[in-house]
Design an enzyme around this catalytic site. Structure first.
Site, short mmCIF file in Angstrom:
data_model
loop_
_atom_site.label_atom_id
_atom_site.label_comp_id
_atom_site.label_asym_id
_atom_site.label_seq_id
_atom_site.Cartn_x
_atom_site.Cartn_y
_atom_site.Cartn_z
N ASP A 286 -7.87 -5.42 -0.06
CA ASP A 286 -8.31 -6.61 -1.20
C ASP A 286 -7.91 -7.95 -1.04
O ASP A 286 -8.29 -8.62 -1.76
CB ASP A 286 -7.71 -6.02 -2.34
CG ASP A 286 -8.46 -4.61 -2.58
OD1 ASP A 286 -9.56 -4.27 -2.56
OD2 ASP A 286 -7.47 -3.52 -3.39
N HIS B 61 0.81 -1.14 -0.02
CA HIS B 61 -0.10 0.08 0.03
C HIS B 61 1.11 1.08 0.02
O HIS B 61 1.85 1.36 0.64
CB HIS B 61 -0.73 0.00 1.11
CG HIS B 61 -2.18 0.97 1.31
ND1 HIS B 61 -1.78 2.24 1.45
CD2 HIS B 61 -3.14 0.96 0.60
CE1 HIS B 61 -3.13 2.77 1.20
NE2 HIS B 61 -3.88 2.17 0.52
N1 CMC Z 1 4.03 -7.58 -4.45
C1 CMC Z 1 5.44 -7.85 -4.73
N2 CMC Z 1 6.30 -6.70 -4.58
C2 CMC Z 1 5.60 -5.53 -4.42
C3 CMC Z 1 4.32 -5.43 -4.12
C4 CMC Z 1 3.43 -6.74 -4.29
N3 CMC Z 1 2.08 -6.58 -4.08
N4 CMC Z 1 3.95 -4.37 -3.79
C5 CMC Z 1 5.04 -3.35 -3.92
N5 CMC Z 1 5.89 -4.02 -4.28
C6 CMC Z 1 7.55 -3.85 -4.23
C7 CMC Z 1 7.93 -3.09 -5.53
O1 CMC Z 1 8.41 -4.09 -6.62
C8 CMC Z 1 8.90 -2.18 -5.09
O2 CMC Z 1 10.12 -3.15 -4.77
P1 CMC Z 1 11.58 -2.29 -5.35
O3 CMC Z 1 11.84 -1.23 -4.03
O4 CMC Z 1 12.57 -3.58 -5.26
O5 CMC Z 1 11.34 -1.78 -6.61
C9 CMC Z 1 8.42 -1.82 -3.72
O6 CMC Z 1 7.51 -2.85 -3.10
C10 CMC Z 1 7.73 -0.59 -3.40
O7 CMC Z 1 6.63 -0.74 -4.29
P2 CMC Z 1 5.97 0.53 -5.40
O8 CMC Z 1 5.30 -0.16 -6.58
O9 CMC Z 1 6.94 1.60 -5.60
O10 CMC Z 1 4.77 1.07 -4.02
P3 CMC Z 1 3.42 2.03 -4.57
O11 CMC Z 1 3.20 2.77 -3.21
O12 CMC Z 1 3.97 2.76 -5.91
O13 CMC Z 1 2.23 0.80 -4.89
C11 CMC Z 1 0.64 -0.70 -4.78
C12 CMC Z 1 1.58 0.51 -3.98
C13 CMC Z 1 -0.70 -0.81 -3.91
C14 CMC Z 1 0.19 -0.07 -6.16
C15 CMC Z 1 1.58 -1.89 -4.75
O14 CMC Z 1 1.96 -2.17 -3.57
C16 CMC Z 1 0.89 -2.84 -5.56
O15 CMC Z 1 0.94 -2.96 -6.80
N6 CMC Z 1 0.21 -3.82 -4.67
C17 CMC Z 1 -0.56 -5.04 -5.55
C18 CMC Z 1 -1.87 -4.59 -6.19
C19 CMC Z 1 -2.79 -4.14 -4.88
O16 CMC Z 1 -3.00 -5.07 -3.92
N7 CMC Z 1 -3.44 -3.27 -4.97
C20 CMC Z 1 -4.48 -2.72 -3.93
C21 CMC Z 1 -4.16 -1.61 -3.25
S1 CMC Z 1 -4.89 -1.14 -1.54
C22 CMC Z 1 -6.67 -0.87 -1.99
C23 CMC Z 1 -6.93 -0.29 -3.27
O17 CMC Z 1 -6.67 0.70 -3.62
O18 CMC Z 1 -7.52 -1.13 -3.81
#
Ligand code: CMC
Length: 392
Positions: A327, A270
């Site tokens: 989720d 998140h």
């Molecule tokens: N699985 C594996 N690695 C992850 C995940 C994940 N679900 N989420 C983040 N990471 C890693 C990412 O690869 C990155 O690693 P590195 O530093 O090596 O590059 C690090 O963690 C930071 O991730 P980010 O993408 O820069 O973080 P963000 O704040 O931009 O993204 C997010 C937040 C929710 C989009 C992301 O965690 C994600 O894609 N999660 C999976 C999809 C998901 O469950 N979304 C629902 C969000 S909560 C409620 C909603 O809005 O519906």
């Protein structure tokens, strides 16, 4: 034009002041109008929470009854609307249909689209709460080839939603109170989450003085993506894939950690929470209860628990503060209730409706609101001389 700051994904930019929802992502705290999420989810109904978010205070009995009545009155679809829904492919993704349907409300109700007229906004608010529930149940009915069931104003909002979704045309269907309560709780947990992607979208669209229906329809589209609301459907798809592929949770997690083909553990991580998502904790408990109640022992729950168990102790996830988000477990509950995965994100939209509306109204009434218009850092070509097509 001065100096601009580059902030991709707005990780460090506050776009507004807001008095609606408070999140402390480090401590896993979420409050609606100051009330802790667990207390609200335990003690309130969904429409009570809608009133709290939109008006700022918990409603008294009379105010709540008035809202319930108002919403019930707006539940029926206007003439021609069902034919409009039927014109879209029955097997279209329900989020595409839902966004089109919310957008179409502005076409059907042009008399309530003035953002500066509080009475029109109040009517549009009740319409959106009511008709999103009617439309969402219609999405399920159409996908399953069943006729729509007419609303019954004598039933509660959530009970009638379930009845219209799963009942027969004669209406002889009553969901168990425990199931009604579980869905009520899930909708409450989704009701607002400050300046997330879809809510920011609603505000930016509304900042151009676009009407409430148009703004919220944009929010529905933003929600549809798998990084946002679409994650609840993506989690189920992921769990099914692990099961049907005969993969172990360990090999799947290795793929995630190695970032193979960009595989992510859906339902994890998140932008704001760097601790356990307080909503996920409540959902997880509810998943155990509902599945037990329905006698729906689901192998997918065991897979999900296995993934979580690994993630909570694995260096990759721990060092990145990746915890289950709202989720991760919701889909298993929706599935046990009888919803197919494509319906999960529309349920999120139904729950988020009060938040979108409350945030839009706060934006409209905030004198400091300006049209949302971010700047950029230009990286393209410097000036070039135009070359006519015959010389290229
Ligand atoms: N699985 C594996 N690695 C992850 C995940 C994940 N679900 N989420 C983040 N990471 C890693 C990412 O690869 C990155 O690693 P590195 O530093 O090596 O590059 C690090 O963690 C930071 O991730 P980010 O993408 O820069 O973080 P963000 O704040 O931009 O993204 C997010 C937040 C929710 C989009 C992301 O965690 C994600 O894609 N999660 C999976 C999809 C998901 O469950 N979304 C629902 C969000 S909560 C409620 C909603 O809005 O519906």
């Amino acid at each position: 034009t001065g100096l601009v700051t580059l902030d991709p994904g707005f990780t460090n930019t506050a776009s507004c002041e807001s008095a609606i929802t408070y999140i402390d992502g480090d401590q896993g705290i979420l409050r609606y109008r100051g009330y802790p999420i667990d207390q609200v989810a335990e003690g309130a109904t969904f429409l009570e929470v809608a009133a709290l978010l939109i008006d700022g205070e918990l409603p008294g009995t009379e105010a709540l009854e008035a809202l319930e009545k108002r919403v019930a009155e707006h539940a029926p679809l206007p003439g021609g609307f069902e034919a409009f829904l039927a014109a879209l492919p029955a097997q279209a993704h329900p989020m595409a249909t839902l966004a089109a349907a919310v957008n179409a409300l502005a076409a059907w109700y042009p008399e309530v689209v003035d953002p500066r007229d509080p009475e029109q906004v109040d009517t549009a608010t009740a319409m959106l709460l009511a008709k999103t529930s009617t439309i969402t149940s219609a999405l399920h009915r159409r996908r399953t080839g069943q006729a729509l069931v007419a609303p019954d104003a004598s039933q509660g909002f959530v009970a009638d939603f379930l009845r219209r979704t799963f009942g027969s045309e004669g209406g002889e269907y009553a969901a168990e109170p425990a199931i009604v309560d579980a869905l009520e709780k899930l909708l409450i947990l989704h009701a607002d989450h400050e300046q997330n992607c879809s809510t920011s979208t609603v505000r930016v669209v509304g900042s151009s003085n676009a009407n409430l229906f148009a703004s919220v329809a944009a929010g529905v589209n933003a929600l549809s993506g798998p990084a946002h609301g679409g994650a609840n459907e993506a989690v189920l798809v992921m769990l099914e894939k692990i099961r049907s592929g005969g993969e172990t949770v360990e090999t799947f997690m290795n793929k995630v950690k190695n970032k193979e083909d960009g595989v992510r553990l859906m339902g994890f991580g998140h932008r704001v929470y760097k601790a356990y998502d307080p909503r996920a904790a409540i959902v997880k408990k509810s998943a155990d209860e509902v599945l037990e109640k329905l006698g729906a022992k689901d192998e997918l729950l065991e897979i999900a628990q296995g993934l979580e168990q690994i993630a909570l102790s694995d260096e990759y996830f721990v060092s990145r503060n990746l915890y289950p988000n709202v989720d991760f477990y919701t889909g298993l509950i929706y599935k046990a209730m009888g919803f197919e995965p494509a319906m999960f994100t529309p349920l999120f939209a139904l729950g988020r409706m009060p938040g979108w509306i409350a945030q839009w109204r706060e934006m409209v009434n905030d004198p400091s609101t300006k049209i949302g218009r971010p700047r950029q850092v230009y990286t393209g070509a410097t000036e070039r001389r135009f070359v006519p097509i015959t010389q290229r």
